[in-house]
Scaffold this motif. Sequence first.
Motif, PDB file in Angstrom:
ATOM      1  N   THR A 175      49.898  35.885   4.697  1.00 55.13           N
ATOM      2  CA  THR A 175      51.046  35.285   5.371  1.00 55.13           C
ATOM      3  C   THR A 175      50.709  33.896   5.899  1.00 55.13           C
ATOM      4  O   THR A 175      51.541  32.992   5.879  1.00 55.13           O
ATOM      5  CB  THR A 175      51.504  36.185   6.533  1.00 55.13           C
ATOM      6  N   ASP A 176      49.489  33.726   6.372  1.00 59.49           N
ATOM      7  CA  ASP A 176      49.038  32.441   6.905  1.00 59.49           C
ATOM      8  C   ASP A 176      48.984  31.406   5.774  1.00 59.49           C
ATOM      9  O   ASP A 176      48.320  31.618   4.760  1.00 59.49           O
ATOM     10  CB  ASP A 176      47.656  32.615   7.532  1.00 59.49           C
ATOM     11  N   LYS A 177      49.650  30.276   5.971  1.00 55.73           N
ATOM     12  CA  LYS A 177      49.719  29.255   4.924  1.00 55.73           C
ATOM     13  C   LYS A 177      48.574  28.253   4.975  1.00 55.73           C
ATOM     14  O   LYS A 177      48.536  27.307   4.177  1.00 55.73           O
ATOM     15  CB  LYS A 177      51.053  28.515   5.017  1.00 55.73           C
ATOM     16  N   ALA A 178      47.629  28.407   5.884  1.00 54.13           N
ATOM     17  CA  ALA A 178      46.595  27.387   6.065  1.00 54.13           C
ATOM     18  C   ALA A 178      45.737  27.203   4.819  1.00 54.13           C
ATOM     19  O   ALA A 178      45.394  26.075   4.441  1.00 54.13           O
ATOM     20  CB  ALA A 178      45.727  27.738   7.272  1.00 54.13           C
ATOM     21  N   THR A 179      45.358  28.297   4.158  1.00 51.50           N
ATOM     22  CA  THR A 179      44.546  28.182   2.946  1.00 51.50           C
ATOM     23  C   THR A 179      45.333  27.487   1.843  1.00 51.50           C
ATOM     24  O   THR A 179      44.835  26.573   1.181  1.00 51.50           O
ATOM     25  CB  THR A 179      44.079  29.567   2.482  1.00 51.50           C
ATOM     26  N   ARG A 180      46.566  27.927   1.621  1.00 52.08           N
ATOM     27  CA  ARG A 180      47.407  27.263   0.617  1.00 52.08           C
ATOM     28  C   ARG A 180      47.491  25.763   0.867  1.00 52.08           C
ATOM     29  O   ARG A 180      47.305  24.951  -0.038  1.00 52.08           O
ATOM     30  CB  ARG A 180      48.811  27.863   0.652  1.00 52.08           C
ATOM     31  N   ASP A 181      47.771  25.394   2.106  1.00 56.02           N
ATOM     32  CA  ASP A 181      47.979  23.984   2.417  1.00 56.02           C
ATOM     33  C   ASP A 181      46.710  23.168   2.225  1.00 56.02           C
ATOM     34  O   ASP A 181      46.752  22.028   1.735  1.00 56.02           O
ATOM     35  CB  ASP A 181      48.485  23.844   3.847  1.00 56.02           C
ATOM     36  N   ALA A 182      45.564  23.753   2.586  1.00 58.83           N
ATOM     37  CA  ALA A 182      44.306  23.027   2.425  1.00 58.83           C
ATOM     38  C   ALA A 182      43.988  22.796   0.950  1.00 58.83           C
ATOM     39  O   ALA A 182      43.557  21.700   0.550  1.00 58.83           O
ATOM     40  CB  ALA A 182      43.169  23.792   3.098  1.00 58.83           C
ATOM     41  N   VAL A 183      44.205  23.805   0.117  1.00 59.95           N
ATOM     42  CA  VAL A 183      43.915  23.668  -1.314  1.00 59.95           C
ATOM     43  C   VAL A 183      44.899  22.704  -1.967  1.00 59.95           C
ATOM     44  O   VAL A 183      44.519  21.874  -2.802  1.00 59.95           O
ATOM     45  CB  VAL A 183      43.941  25.048  -2.000  1.00 59.95           C
ATOM     46  N   VAL A 184      46.176  22.791  -1.582  1.00 56.24           N
ATOM     47  CA  VAL A 184      47.157  21.824  -2.094  1.00 56.24           C
ATOM     48  C   VAL A 184      46.733  20.408  -1.739  1.00 56.24           C
ATOM     49  O   VAL A 184      46.764  19.496  -2.574  1.00 56.24           O
ATOM     50  CB  VAL A 184      48.563  22.129  -1.526  1.00 56.24           C
ATOM     51  N   GLY A 185      46.313  20.200  -0.508  1.00 53.92           N
ATOM     52  CA  GLY A 185      45.892  18.873  -0.096  1.00 53.92           C
ATOM     53  C   GLY A 185      44.716  18.353  -0.884  1.00 53.92           C
ATOM     54  O   GLY A 185      44.659  17.171  -1.258  1.00 53.92           O
ATOM     55  N   ARG A 186      43.765  19.234  -1.169  1.00 56.10           N
ATOM     56  CA  ARG A 186      42.576  18.815  -1.929  1.00 56.10           C
ATOM     57  C   ARG A 186      42.957  18.428  -3.362  1.00 56.10           C
ATOM     58  O   ARG A 186      42.518  17.403  -3.891  1.00 56.10           O
ATOM     59  CB  ARG A 186      41.534  19.933  -1.934  1.00 56.10           C
ATOM     60  N   LEU A 187      43.764  19.251  -4.009  1.00 55.52           N
ATOM     61  CA  LEU A 187      44.166  18.962  -5.385  1.00 55.52           C
ATOM     62  C   LEU A 187      45.030  17.706  -5.462  1.00 55.52           C
ATOM     63  O   LEU A 187      44.799  16.816  -6.281  1.00 55.52           O
ATOM     64  CB  LEU A 187      44.926  20.150  -5.972  1.00 55.52           C
ATOM     65  N   MET A 188      46.028  17.634  -4.615  1.00 56.30           N
ATOM     66  CA  MET A 188      46.969  16.524  -4.696  1.00 56.30           C
ATOM     67  C   MET A 188      46.343  15.210  -4.278  1.00 56.30           C
ATOM     68  O   MET A 188      46.742  14.137  -4.762  1.00 56.30           O
ATOM     69  CB  MET A 188      48.202  16.827  -3.842  1.00 56.30           C
ATOM     70  N   GLY A 189      45.368  15.262  -3.390  1.00 54.65           N
ATOM     71  CA  GLY A 189      44.682  14.032  -3.009  1.00 54.65           C
ATOM     72  C   GLY A 189      44.010  13.361  -4.183  1.00 54.65           C
ATOM     73  O   GLY A 189      43.866  12.129  -4.222  1.00 54.65           O
ATOM     74  N   THR A 190      43.602  14.151  -5.179  1.00 52.90           N
ATOM     75  CA  THR A 190      42.978  13.608  -6.384  1.00 52.90           C
ATOM     76  C   THR A 190      44.008  13.298  -7.465  1.00 52.90           C
ATOM     77  O   THR A 190      43.956  12.251  -8.110  1.00 52.90           O
ATOM     78  CB  THR A 190      41.945  14.610  -6.942  1.00 52.90           C
ATOM     79  N   LEU A 191      44.955  14.193  -7.661  1.00 51.45           N
ATOM     80  CA  LEU A 191      45.890  14.064  -8.781  1.00 51.45           C
ATOM     81  C   LEU A 191      47.030  13.095  -8.515  1.00 51.45           C
ATOM     82  O   LEU A 191      47.616  12.553  -9.456  1.00 51.45           O
ATOM     83  CB  LEU A 191      46.470  15.442  -9.116  1.00 51.45           C
ATOM     84  N   ALA A 192      47.374  12.883  -7.261  1.00 51.57           N
ATOM     85  CA  ALA A 192      48.511  12.019  -6.920  1.00 51.57           C
ATOM     86  C   ALA A 192      48.128  11.125  -5.751  1.00 51.57           C
ATOM     87  O   ALA A 192      48.515  11.376  -4.605  1.00 51.57           O
ATOM     88  CB  ALA A 192      49.734  12.861  -6.574  1.00 51.57           C
ATOM     89  N   PRO A 193      47.325  10.080  -6.010  1.00 50.54           N
ATOM     90  CA  PRO A 193      46.934   9.171  -4.931  1.00 50.54           C
ATOM     91  C   PRO A 193      48.163   8.683  -4.157  1.00 50.54           C
ATOM     92  O   PRO A 193      49.183   8.332  -4.741  1.00 50.54           O
ATOM     93  CB  PRO A 193      46.249   8.021  -5.674  1.00 50.54           C
ATOM     94  N   GLY A 194      48.048   8.712  -2.844  1.00 51.36           N
ATOM     95  CA  GLY A 194      49.189   8.383  -1.999  1.00 51.36           C
ATOM     96  C   GLY A 194      49.950   9.602  -1.528  1.00 51.36           C
ATOM     97  O   GLY A 194      50.895   9.485  -0.755  1.00 51.36           O
ATOM     98  N   PHE A 195      49.519  10.791  -1.990  1.00 45.05           N
ATOM     99  CA  PHE A 195      50.185  12.024  -1.575  1.00 45.05           C
ATOM    100  C   PHE A 195      50.090  12.208  -0.065  1.00 45.05           C
ATOM    101  O   PHE A 195      49.059  11.961   0.550  1.00 45.05           O
ATOM    102  CB  PHE A 195      49.551  13.225  -2.262  1.00 45.05           C
ATOM    103  N   HIS A 196      51.197  12.686   0.505  1.00 43.61           N
ATOM    104  CA  HIS A 196      51.222  13.086   1.908  1.00 43.61           C
ATOM    105  C   HIS A 196      51.979  14.396   2.000  1.00 43.61           C
ATOM    106  O   HIS A 196      52.925  14.645   1.253  1.00 43.61           O
ATOM    107  CB  HIS A 196      51.907  12.023   2.765  1.00 43.61           C
TER     108      HIS A 196
END
Length: 446
Positions: free
Chosen positions: A299-320
Amino acid sequence: MLDKLDGLDGLDEFCAEVLAEHGCASVSLAVAERDELVLTRAYGLADVAEQRPATPQTVYGLASITKAFTAVAVCLASDEGLLDLDAPIPGSYRWTAPTPRQLLQHRGGFPAFYNFHYGAGPVPIDIGRYRTLLREPGTAFEYSNIGYQELGNLLEAATGQGLGEYLRERVAEPLGLTSFGYGSTYPGTAPVARRYSTGGRAYDVCHSSHPAPGAGWATAGDIALFARAAVRLLKPGTAAAAYDAVPFDERLGYGFGRIVSRGAGPLLRSHGGGMGGVSAMMIEIPERELSVAVLANSTDKATRDAVVGRLMGTLAPGFHTHQVYPAPEQPHPLELAPGAWAGEVSTAEGDIPLWIEILTDGQVTIRLGGGPAVTVPATASPRCDLRAGAALQLPTADARVNSPDFALELRAEQGQLVGRAIAFKNGDREGLLGAYLVHACALRPR
């Protein structure tokens, strides 16, 4: 291969650390480039008691990512002439009946709602009791499972098929999504990730009265492929309409089952999902012909959000993160004048008396029905002149099932305080999630 790009080095170690930090059982991720999966990974345990590892072939619950599937199915039926996106849906309403287009964009006037029932037996809360418009269709955005369940009902009536069957035959099979399933339990043979609460408690089978917006299942790989390919099933005009997102804040708009980013950063089309034991995210990056899926069984979204941030930081520079997660409303100081108000909460079981007194120090005293009065902090927001929450039980049969908390969202209008009273449960650390039940409310000066 994307897993060899600079920036994704150390991904395995990162995901293992995040799982441990947040007490999440497992997470599965995938990246698709054009029509090919170029990265699939899974970490942790799909079933803690059995010590069964998660793999890229493990199926997870999708929660509200299911809305993207339902939206595509509605668009397909429209393309086939089986339903009209701009025809009012059946039923009698306070205002003009909403249209499928409005429901797809969460502008149908229905309130927020969810109800989850764990284990055997029928769902004890009838969604029909909350199938009431709280605002005129088309006037404002409100994320509503009721609206998407109405779309599911409309689709079944138009096609003569169950929604799960139609999704499989017309969406999953043409796109080659072999893992996709629909229902309270996964109907396929692939291994499934068991669901866990924030505190690590295993969930039983979850039923609800709104499967159309949330009862999907799939692997992360199939979700990444769906994110890029689903629109190809539609006629060009329908596909364009699906991404014609009506803004609901300064950064995001909602199309047909997709959130579309606006403003700074790369254009993203996404949808998240969250419910008991599910936290999921699907993102498409059109300019790079990439898509990303991250699925976790907590239920806790913290793991999802952290992994999304790691992937998107590389794949989509400028991601927020504000490009995929709606920003929470910022509270403002309460500015209503001190005074006493009395009125009622309208429920299917009849009106329940409500009394409040606005105090001088940002506090409000609330008494509900014949219960005790409690004093709690109150704030305002861009939408509401008064917001407050309290550990008060709304005395209806539905709220007593598993919604022990109470909230008010009221605005000053023509000498009254009007808005909504909400019965809900604040999180699942102490047990399993409850229902979220919205009722109209009106108060007058005493």
